[in-house]
Scaffold this active site. Structure first.
Site, PDB file in Angstrom:
ATOM      1  N   TYR A 212       5.265  -8.341 -25.668  1.00  0.00           N
ATOM      2  CA  TYR A 212       5.040  -7.007 -26.252  1.00  0.00           C
ATOM      3  C   TYR A 212       6.319  -6.364 -26.769  1.00  0.00           C
ATOM      4  O   TYR A 212       6.311  -5.192 -27.116  1.00  0.00           O
ATOM      5  CB  TYR A 212       4.465  -6.034 -25.210  1.00  0.00           C
ATOM      6  CG  TYR A 212       3.325  -6.558 -24.379  1.00  0.00           C
ATOM      7  CD1 TYR A 212       2.078  -6.795 -24.942  1.00  0.00           C
ATOM      8  CD2 TYR A 212       3.494  -6.781 -23.018  1.00  0.00           C
ATOM      9  CE1 TYR A 212       1.036  -7.265 -24.161  1.00  0.00           C
ATOM     10  CE2 TYR A 212       2.461  -7.238 -22.233  1.00  0.00           C
ATOM     11  CZ  TYR A 212       1.225  -7.483 -22.810  1.00  0.00           C
ATOM     12  OH  TYR A 212       0.206  -7.934 -22.036  1.00  0.00           O
TER      13      TYR A 212
ATOM     14  N   GLU B 188      -9.290   3.228 -11.772  1.00  0.00           N
ATOM     15  CA  GLU B 188      -8.841   1.827 -11.684  1.00  0.00           C
ATOM     16  C   GLU B 188      -7.359   1.702 -12.020  1.00  0.00           C
ATOM     17  O   GLU B 188      -6.981   0.940 -12.917  1.00  0.00           O
ATOM     18  CB  GLU B 188      -9.647   0.959 -12.663  1.00  0.00           C
ATOM     19  CG  GLU B 188     -11.150   0.997 -12.485  1.00  0.00           C
ATOM     20  CD  GLU B 188     -11.909   0.307 -13.631  1.00  0.00           C
ATOM     21  OE1 GLU B 188     -11.267  -0.104 -14.624  1.00  0.00           O
ATOM     22  OE2 GLU B 188     -13.137   0.189 -13.527  1.00  0.00           O
ATOM     23  N   PRO B 189      -6.494   2.422 -11.326  1.00  0.00           N
ATOM     24  CA  PRO B 189      -5.077   2.351 -11.691  1.00  0.00           C
ATOM     25  C   PRO B 189      -4.445   1.025 -11.274  1.00  0.00           C
ATOM     26  O   PRO B 189      -4.757   0.481 -10.227  1.00  0.00           O
ATOM     27  CB  PRO B 189      -4.452   3.500 -10.889  1.00  0.00           C
ATOM     28  CG  PRO B 189      -5.343   3.659  -9.703  1.00  0.00           C
ATOM     29  CD  PRO B 189      -6.737   3.312 -10.182  1.00  0.00           C
ATOM     30  N   GLY B 190      -3.583   0.502 -12.122  1.00  0.00           N
ATOM     31  CA  GLY B 190      -2.822  -0.697 -11.786  1.00  0.00           C
ATOM     32  C   GLY B 190      -1.343  -0.385 -11.896  1.00  0.00           C
ATOM     33  O   GLY B 190      -0.646  -0.126 -10.919  1.00  0.00           O
TER      34      GLY B 190
ATOM     35  N   ARG C  39       6.580  -9.860 -20.331  1.00  0.00           N
ATOM     36  CA  ARG C  39       6.353  -8.632 -21.102  1.00  0.00           C
ATOM     37  C   ARG C  39       7.328  -8.461 -22.281  1.00  0.00           C
ATOM     38  O   ARG C  39       6.898  -8.072 -23.372  1.00  0.00           O
ATOM     39  CB  ARG C  39       6.369  -7.393 -20.202  1.00  0.00           C
ATOM     40  CG  ARG C  39       5.341  -7.465 -19.046  1.00  0.00           C
ATOM     41  CD  ARG C  39       5.186  -6.143 -18.319  1.00  0.00           C
ATOM     42  NE  ARG C  39       4.514  -5.166 -19.144  1.00  0.00           N
ATOM     43  CZ  ARG C  39       5.101  -4.175 -19.764  1.00  0.00           C
ATOM     44  NH1 ARG C  39       6.397  -3.975 -19.604  1.00  0.00           N
ATOM     45  NH2 ARG C  39       4.430  -3.349 -20.519  1.00  0.00           N
TER      46      ARG C  39
ATOM     47  N   TYR D 294       2.219  -6.473 -13.929  1.00  0.00           N
ATOM     48  CA  TYR D 294       2.136  -7.445 -15.010  1.00  0.00           C
ATOM     49  C   TYR D 294       3.418  -8.273 -15.125  1.00  0.00           C
ATOM     50  O   TYR D 294       3.813  -8.683 -16.204  1.00  0.00           O
ATOM     51  CB  TYR D 294       1.787  -6.749 -16.348  1.00  0.00           C
ATOM     52  CG  TYR D 294       0.553  -5.896 -16.240  1.00  0.00           C
ATOM     53  CD1 TYR D 294      -0.699  -6.477 -16.127  1.00  0.00           C
ATOM     54  CD2 TYR D 294       0.632  -4.496 -16.193  1.00  0.00           C
ATOM     55  CE1 TYR D 294      -1.844  -5.698 -15.988  1.00  0.00           C
ATOM     56  CE2 TYR D 294      -0.512  -3.715 -16.052  1.00  0.00           C
ATOM     57  CZ  TYR D 294      -1.742  -4.322 -15.949  1.00  0.00           C
ATOM     58  OH  TYR D 294      -2.864  -3.558 -15.808  1.00  0.00           O
TER      59      TYR D 294
ATOM     60  N   CYS E  54      13.475 -22.764 -23.684  1.00  0.00           N
ATOM     61  CA  CYS E  54      13.762 -23.192 -25.056  1.00  0.00           C
ATOM     62  C   CYS E  54      12.915 -22.432 -26.068  1.00  0.00           C
ATOM     63  O   CYS E  54      12.053 -23.028 -26.733  1.00  0.00           O
ATOM     64  CB  CYS E  54      13.533 -24.685 -25.173  1.00  0.00           C
ATOM     65  SG  CYS E  54      14.463 -25.561 -23.924  1.00  0.00           S
TER      66      CYS E  54
END
Ligand code: LLP
Length: 416
Positions: free
Chosen positions: A317, A274-276, A313, A371, A343
Site C-alpha cells: 500500500y 468489529e475493530p481490528g 504493508r 496486518y 529480491c
C-alpha cells in the site's frame, strides 16, 4: 508512538522491558506486543459503551496470534472472522463461539458447516446466492442459521482504495437498493433467522463523518424493515477506525463511540463493532537489526533482517511506518532507505529515514501490530518471525520463530 513503547535511559522499551534484551533473548526479526496496550484499547471501547448493550468483536484478520485472541477473549471480547481457519483459531484461543460474527464474500459450504456446528452468533451474509446456500446447509444440518445482511451503504470512506469497501463498485455487501428485498427473501427461507444488519465501509478511517453517513443510511433500511414486521436485534457497524502512523489525527475511541451513540439515539438494538487495527496496530512493534549499510551514488541503504515477507504493508500500500533506532548510538546521521534482503525493488520498509545507525543497530518499526504478522509470508523461503508479548517486566514467547524445515514439511518430491 504511544505510552507503551517509550524511550527510557537512551533505549526503547516495551512496557518495562528494554528492546535490546528482547533481541538478545529472542533474536530478530521479532514482533513485540504490549499486553497493556491491548487491554487499554479494549477497555476504552467498553468504558465508552457502558450502559449500552454491546459486543466488541475483534477483527481476527488484523492479528490472529492465539495469545492476542486469548487476551481479548479474557476481556470478554467477541470476534469477527472471515474464514473457517479464523474460527478454529478463536476456539483454540479460548474464545466463545456464541460471540463470533462471520463476514466475507466467499464462505464455502464447509465453512458454513463449521460455524453452524460451533454455534456462532451471526453470519454476515454478503449476497443473495449466499443466503440460499446458507439456508440449504442449515436445513441439511437441521439447524437455523442466525443472519445479518451486510449492506453496502455506498459511502466514501476516504481511505486507501485497496481498503475501502463501502462503495458501489466494491465487491462487498449487498447493494443498498436491494437490501430490503433480500431481507424479505431471507424472512421467507425456513432455516434462516434474521437477527441484525451489518455494514463495514473500510479501514484506516481518520474521520468520523463517513461512519455517521453509513449509520444514517442503514437506519432508513432498519425502519423500512420494521414497517414490514422484520425487527432486528442488533446493528453491526463494522470496524475501520484508523490509527496514527505518522501525522494522521484519527478520532479518539471515546469520540468515535460518542458520535455513534448520538447517531443511534432512540434505538434499542445491541451494538456490535468489529475493530481490528485500532486495538492492535499501535500495540505492536517489529524489531529488526541492521545487517549492512550500503552507501549508494544516489541513496544510502540500510539493509535490515526484516523484509516485505514480514511486513507487507509498505510494499503493498506504500504504507508509512515510523522507524526509530532502538538505542541512541554515536553514529553519523544519514538519510537511509530501509530495505530488506528480498529480491524485489518493492522490498522496502521505509524511504528516506534520517537515522544514526551502523551494522548491528536495532531498529523498531512502529505501528506494526495490525496486518503485520497476519499478512506475512514465506517468500524467498524466509521463516516467519518470532512473536513475543510483554506484560510489565516479563516477556513471553507467543510464537516460535519458524524453522526452515517447517516450510517444506507438506511438500513431496515426484515418485518417478
Ligand atoms: N470487519 C470487516 C468486515 C473487515 O473487512 C475489516 C477489515 C474489519 C472489520 C476490521 O477493520 P479495521 O478495524 O482493522 O480497520 N490489510 C489492510 C487492511 C485490510 C482491512 C480489511 N478489512 C492494511 O494493512 O491496512
Amino acid at each position: 508512538m504511544n505510552s507503551f513503547f517509550l524511550t527510557k535511559n537512551n533505549q526503547l522499551h516495551a512496557e518495562a522491558v528494554p528492546m535490546s534484551d528482547i533481541a538478545a533473548q529472542f533474536d530478530t526479526p521479532c514482533y513485540v506486543y504490549s499486553r497493556a496496550a491491548l487491554t487499554d484499547g479494549f477497555l476504552q471501547f467498553t468504558q465508552a459503551l457502558q450502559g449500552r448493550d454491546h459486543l466488541i468483536c475483534f477483527a481476527v484478520k488484523s492479528n490472529s496470534n492465539l495469545a492476542i485472541l486469548n487476551v481479548f477473549a479474557r476481556l470478554g471480547a467477541g470476534f469477527d472472522i472471515v474464514s473457517g481457519g479464523e474460527l478454529q483459531r478463536v476456539l483454540a484461543a479460548g474464545g466463545d463461539a456464541g460471540k463470533v460474527v462471520f463476514s466475507g464474500v466467499g464462505k464455502t459450504e464447509a465453512e458454513m458447516r463449521l460455524a453452524l456446528d460451533a454455534g456462532i452468533l451471526c453470519f454476515n451474509v454478503e449476497s443473495a446466492a449466499e443466503l440460499v446456500r446458507l439456508n440449504d446447509v442449515a436445513a441439511d444440518m437441521g439447524k437455523i442459521a442466525p443472519i445479518s445482511l451486510r449492506v453496502n451503504p455506498d459511502v466514501d470512506a476516504k481511505t486507501h482504495p485497496y481498503i475501502s469497501t463501502g462503495l458501489k463498485q466494491n465487491k462487498f455487501g449487498v447493494a443498498y437498493t436491494e437490501a430490503v428485498a433480500l431481507y424479505r427473501q431471507a424472512a421467507s427461507l425456513p432455516n434462516l433467522h434474521i437477527t441484525g444488519m451489518d455494514c463495514h465501509i473500510g479501514s484506516q478511517l481518520t474521520e468520523i463523518s463517513p461512519f455517521i453517513a453509513a449509520i444514517e443510511k442503514i437506519l432508513v433500511l432498519v425502519d423500512e424493515l420494521a414497517a414490514e414486521g422484520i425487527t432486528l436485534e442488533h446493528l453491526d457497524l463494522g470496524g475501520g477506525l484508523g490509527i496514527c502512523y505518522s501525522d494522521e489525527t484519527p478520532p479518539a475511541i471515546a469520540d468515535y463511540i460518542a458520535a455513534i451513540l448520538g447517531a443511534l439515539q432512540g434505538r434499542t438494538q445491541k451494538i456490535i463493532l468489529e475493530p481490528g487495527r485500532v486495538l492492535v496496530g499501535n500495540a505492536g512493534v517489529l524489531l529488526t537489526r541492521v545487517e549492512y549499510v550500503k552507501p549508494g551514488e544516489e541513496k544510502h541503504f540500510a539493509i535490515v533482517d526484516a523484509a516485505m515477507n514480514d511486513l507487507m504493508r509498505p510494499a503493498l500500500y506504500d504504507a508509512y511506518h515510523y522507524i526509530t533506532a532502538v538505542e541512541q548510538e554515536a553514529h553519523p546521521t544519514q538519510i537511509y532507505e530501509i530495505v530488506g534482503p528480498i529480491c524485489e525493488t518493492g522490498d522496502f520498509i521505509g524511504h528516506a529515514r534520517e537515522l544514526a545507525i551502523a551494522p548491528q543497530s536495532l531498529l523498531a518499526v512502529h505501528s506494526a501490530g495490525a496486518y503485520g504478522m497476519s499478512m506475512s509470508s514465506n517468500y524467498n523461503t524466509r521463516p516467519r518471525a518470532a512473536e513475543v508479548m510483554v506484560d510489565g517486566e516479563t516477556v513471553q514467547l507467543v510464537r516460535e520463530r519458524e524453522m526452515v524445515s517447517q516450510l517444506w514439511a507438506g511438500e513431496r518430491i515426484m515418485v518417478v
